[in-house]
Design a protein around this motif. Structure first.
Motif, PDB file in Angstrom:
ATOM      1  N   ARG A  93       3.317  -9.482  14.484  1.00 16.26           N
ATOM      2  CA  ARG A  93       4.745  -9.628  14.750  1.00 16.26           C
ATOM      3  C   ARG A  93       5.011 -10.978  15.392  1.00 16.26           C
ATOM      4  N   PRO A  94       6.134 -11.560  15.127  1.00 14.73           N
ATOM      5  CA  PRO A  94       7.335 -11.012  14.522  1.00 14.73           C
ATOM      6  C   PRO A  94       7.434 -11.197  13.012  1.00 14.73           C
ATOM      7  N   TRP A 120       5.655  -9.751  10.639  1.00 19.34           N
ATOM      8  CA  TRP A 120       5.315  -8.530   9.916  1.00 19.34           C
ATOM      9  C   TRP A 120       4.456  -8.834   8.687  1.00 19.34           C
ATOM     10  N   ALA A 133      12.150  -1.858  13.811  1.00 17.13           N
ATOM     11  CA  ALA A 133      11.557  -2.956  14.591  1.00 17.13           C
ATOM     12  C   ALA A 133      11.488  -4.227  13.754  1.00 17.13           C
ATOM     13  N   ALA A 134      11.116  -4.091  12.481  1.00 15.61           N
ATOM     14  CA  ALA A 134      11.022  -5.260  11.596  1.00 15.61           C
ATOM     15  C   ALA A 134      12.399  -5.877  11.362  1.00 15.61           C
ATOM     16  N   ASP A 164      14.792  -5.926  13.407  1.00 15.48           N
ATOM     17  CA  ASP A 164      15.109  -6.645  14.633  1.00 15.48           C
ATOM     18  C   ASP A 164      14.339  -7.968  14.714  1.00 15.48           C
ATOM     19  N   ASP A 165      13.062  -7.944  14.301  1.00 14.88           N
ATOM     20  CA  ASP A 165      12.223  -9.148  14.344  1.00 14.88           C
ATOM     21  C   ASP A 165      12.564 -10.163  13.264  1.00 14.88           C
TER      22      ASP A 165
END
Length: 109
Positions: free
Chosen positions: A38-39, A41, A82-83, A85-86
Motif C-alpha cells: 500500500r498505497p 495495491w 481501503a483501496a 481510499d488509497d
C-alpha cells in the motif's frame, strides 16, 4: 429497523474499524506471501507492479474461506474500500471488478 437512529459519524467510525481489521488480517490469511503493498495495491511477491489481488492471493483467500463466498466477498469488499481510499484517482468500477468479481466463482482460479 431497531428503532435506534445511528449517526452517520458513528456508522463511518464502525466501518473504518472493520476496514482496518480486514487490512490487518491480510498477512495471516495470506501466510505473509502475496500481501499488497500500500498505497499502490500491488503484490509484494509477484512481478513489480502486479495488481493485487494477484492470482496466488486469490487462491489463498479462496482456500481460507472455503465455500463461504459471502464472507470472502465481505472481506474483499472491506479491502476494496481501503483501496478506493488509497487510490482516489483510480476508476472505482475497475477496482470493484478487480477486487470482487473473482469471488463469485466457486471454481479453482
Amino acid at each position: 429497523m431497531t428503532g435506534r437512529s445511528v449517526s452517520y459519524r458513528a456508522a463511518m467510525a464502525t466501518e473504518a474499524v472493520r476496514i482496518g481489521r480486514a487490512v490487518d488480517a491480510l498477512p495471516a490469511r495470506l501466510g505473509d506471501q502475496h500481501v499488497p503493498l500500500r498505497p499502490a495495491w500491488t503484490c509484494g511477491s509477484c512481478e513489480p507492479d502486479t495488481p493485487w489481488p494477484c492470482a496466488p492471493a486469490r487462491v489463498r483467500l479462496g482456500e481460507h474461506y472455503g465455500r463461504d463466498r459471502v464472507a470472502l466477498s465481505m472481506f474483499v469488499g472491506a479491502l476494496l474500500t481501503a483501496a478506493l481510499d488509497d487510490l482516489p484517482a483510480a476508476d472505482p468500477g475497475r477496482l470493484t471488478v478487480r477486487f470482487t468479481a473473482w469471488t463469485r466463482c466457486a471454481c479453482k482460479q
